[in-house]
Scaffold this active site. Structure first.
Site, PDB file in Angstrom:
ATOM      1  N   LYS A  36       0.842  -1.216   0.000  1.00 50.94           N
ATOM      2  CA  LYS A  36       0.000   0.000   0.000  1.00 50.94           C
ATOM      3  C   LYS A  36       0.871   1.258   0.000  1.00 50.94           C
ATOM      4  CE  LYS A  36      -4.152  -2.051   2.014  1.00 50.94           C
ATOM      5  NZ  LYS A  36      -3.664  -3.293   2.645  1.00 50.94           N
TER       6      LYS A  36
HETATM    7  O1  S5P Z   1      -9.519  -2.403   2.152  1.00 50.91           O
HETATM    8  C1  S5P Z   1      -8.748  -3.319   2.400  1.00 50.91           C
HETATM    9  C2  S5P Z   1      -7.620  -3.557   1.597  1.00 50.91           C
HETATM   10  C3  S5P Z   1      -6.809  -4.650   1.895  1.00 50.91           C
HETATM   11  S1  S5P Z   1      -5.576  -5.047   0.788  1.00 50.91           S
HETATM   12  N1  S5P Z   1      -8.992  -4.152   3.425  1.00 50.91           N
HETATM   13  C4  S5P Z   1      -8.164  -5.208   3.733  1.00 50.91           C
HETATM   14  O2  S5P Z   1      -8.494  -5.936   4.668  1.00 50.91           O
HETATM   15  N2  S5P Z   1      -7.043  -5.429   2.980  1.00 50.91           N
HETATM   16  C5  S5P Z   1      -6.100  -6.524   3.316  1.00 50.91           C
HETATM   17  O3  S5P Z   1      -6.790  -7.767   3.196  1.00 50.91           O
HETATM   18  C6  S5P Z   1      -5.573  -6.487   4.739  1.00 50.91           C
HETATM   19  O4  S5P Z   1      -4.358  -5.746   4.804  1.00 50.91           O
HETATM   20  C7  S5P Z   1      -5.376  -7.928   5.056  1.00 50.91           C
HETATM   21  O5  S5P Z   1      -4.106  -8.363   4.616  1.00 50.91           O
HETATM   22  C8  S5P Z   1      -6.419  -8.666   4.248  1.00 50.91           C
HETATM   23  C9  S5P Z   1      -7.662  -9.028   5.008  1.00 50.91           C
HETATM   24  O6  S5P Z   1      -7.387  -9.941   6.005  1.00 50.91           O
HETATM   25  P1  S5P Z   1      -8.528 -10.622   6.907  1.00 50.91           P
HETATM   26  O7  S5P Z   1      -7.769 -11.418   7.901  1.00 50.91           O
HETATM   27  O8  S5P Z   1      -9.329  -9.528   7.535  1.00 50.91           O
HETATM   28  O9  S5P Z   1      -9.339 -11.469   5.967  1.00 50.91           O
END
Ligand code: S5P
Length: 472
Positions: free
Chosen positions: A306
């Site tokens: 990011k």
């Molecule tokens: O808006 C966003 C963008 C990203 S890339 N929301 C997110 O959650 N992410 C990424 O997606 C975040 O940095 C993490 O690596 C992943 C979501 O992880 P989870 O464990 O919540 O499914």
């Protein structure tokens, strides 16, 4: 009328509402002419004159119940017209209020009423079409659009193609000729603007709902042929070949646990995404092994860095330091907040890399209260259209129509939920229905006891929703 238009053109030029030179639009495109009608509010006489001449364009044989200005520059013009003509006005907000009534359209109206749209300048016509879409959604009938300036870059055709009559006070060419005749600009300026217009026409648009839905109905193999970026085509092909829409977020802090997970998940995912800066024992051998696994099981590696700084800094962040991301990450993520220079910085970091590389732009975030809303989203889409490294957008909804781009949606779990730090989750089926081509799943998999069974469950649910989406 001709005389009035000529006089008004000169006045607009004199108050800097039209400028000639080397300008860069807010989405990073060069233009030799800049039209900024916001200046008229500081000149009440010109403001009144412009509004009343614009209103003479309306179709007197057609009854009008409402007037709607396209935000923001046309709002004062529409207000003046509304007051002078005694026709009520509605305002379509740029985004629905996040408190209170959540209304998108302000003002009193009824479905079936006829509405005239007022706009200052049209380029592609997309702002007018967005307002038309929302007003139509409320049941209003759009009779015509009155525009001060048609930049002759495809907007008129786009608006007419969606069945809206459009009338403009000036085309850019007419305006140039008034100013040339008045000795305000030189023939060289006219020539430079005319040659710019000959090459800079915007792509045909449709009403946003229709075109964005078309993307959702197409299969990945067909879309791979429409991608402008080679890596995007390869990702689409891989997804179809492996029948997977999974991007695994391996947010683990030890290299061996990431490698172990990659070995299990590898055959079933399209992308493995890491945050390299959370790894406690990072070393070059880890990257070598991860690369080997990506070749063995065929998946792409994404560093979810990011990037969000000025071009020069991101160029260094991407290519230097301990991680040397440019050397191994097939894909990276970037916030568009810094402006188009950030893409140039990343291009610079990747200039000596011979393998395919791609960027996902973080256009809309999954977290509660995110600031990525309204103009931020539309400006990010426009800005990204200028960079050929873009493979798609990280977003939560169906915000773009280009079938050659990928929608990557994070915040996915088998049941709709949230964590206690602002993350918001939707189910695999609902994110696919909201346009996701790739779904990012992190803790839904990393926290599971039986990882393989869970991976297969996500893979199956996503693919089945995709099949329903493409062949309902
Ligand atoms: O808006 C966003 C963008 C990203 S890339 N929301 C997110 O959650 N992410 C990424 O997606 C975040 O940095 C993490 O690596 C992943 C979501 O992880 P989870 O464990 O919540 O499914």
């Amino acid at each position: 009328m001709e005389k009035q238009l000529e006089e008004l053109a000169i006045m607009l030029y004199e108050i800097d509402a039209i400028k000639f030179g080397d300008f860069v639009t807010k989405v990073g495109l060069k233009t030799p002419v800049y039209v900024d009608l916001r200046t008229i509010i500081s000149h009440p006489k010109i403001f009144r004159q412009l509004s009343s001449i614009l209103w003479t364009l309306h179709d007197v044989s057609e009854h009008a119940d409402q007037i709607c200005g396209v935000p923001y520059t046309a709002l004062p013009i529409a207000s003046l017209i509304s007051v002078e003509s005694n026709i009520p006005m509605v305002i379509r907000r740029k985004e629905a209020k996040s408190y209170g009534t959540k209304k998108l359209i302000e003002g009193k109206y009824k479905a079936g009423e006829k509405c005239i749209i007022i706009e200052d300048v049209i380029t592609s016509g997309s702002s007018v079409l967005e307002v038309v879409k929302d007003l139509k959604h409320e049941g209003l009938i759009i009779t015509e659009a009155l525009v001060v300036m048609d930049r002759e870059q495809g907007g008129r055709k786009n608006i007419e193609n969606s069945g809206i009559k459009i009338k403009s006070l000036y085309t850019l060419t007419q305006l140039l000729h008034y100013l040339l005749a008045a000795g305000k600009i030189t023939p060289a300026i006219v020539e430079s603007v005319e040659s710019y217009l000959a090459t800079c026409t915007t792509a045909p648009l449709k009403l946003l709902n229709e075109s964005t839905n078309e993307r959702l109905k197409m299969d990945f193999t067909s879309r791979s042929k429409l991608a402008k970026n080679q890596l995007t085509s390869k990702i689409f092909e891989l997804m179809d070949m492996k029948e997977t829409m999974l991007c695994l977020a391996a947010d683990l802090t030890k290299t061996d646990s990431i490698l172990k997970l990659a070995e299990i998940a590898g055959p079933h995912i399209a992308i493995l995404k890491i945050h390299v800066d959370i790894i406690e024992d990072f070393n070059e051998e880890f990257i070598k092994q991860l690369k080997n696994l990506s070749l063995k099981h065929r998946f792409f590696i994404m560093e979810d860095r990011k990037f969000a700084d000025i071009g020069n800094t991101v160029s260094l962040q991407c290519s230097k330091g301990i991680y040397k991301i440019a050397e191994w990450a097939d894909l990276i993520t970037v916030h568009p907040v810094a402006g188009p220079g950030i893409f140039d910085g990343l291009k610079n970091a990747l200039k000596n890399i011979s393998e395919d590389r791609g960027i996902f732009v973080v256009t809309e975030m999954s977290s509660e209260g995110t600031l990525t809303a309204g103009n931020y989203v539309t400006d990010s889409l426009k800005m990204s259209a200028t960079c050929n490294l873009i493979v798609g957008h990280v977003c939560q909804s169906n915000i773009f129509s280009d079938p050659g781009l990928i929608q990557l949606t994070p915040g996915v779990k088998l049941a709709k939920a949230s964590d206690d730090l602002g993350q918001q989750y939707n189910t695999p089926e609902s994110v696919v229905n909201a346009g996701a081509d790739l779904a990012v799943v992190g803790r839904g998999i990393t926290d599971a006891t039986d990882k393989l069974a869970t991976i297969l469950k996500y893979k199956k649910q996503l693919w089945s929703a995709y099949r329903t989406r493409t062949c309902p």
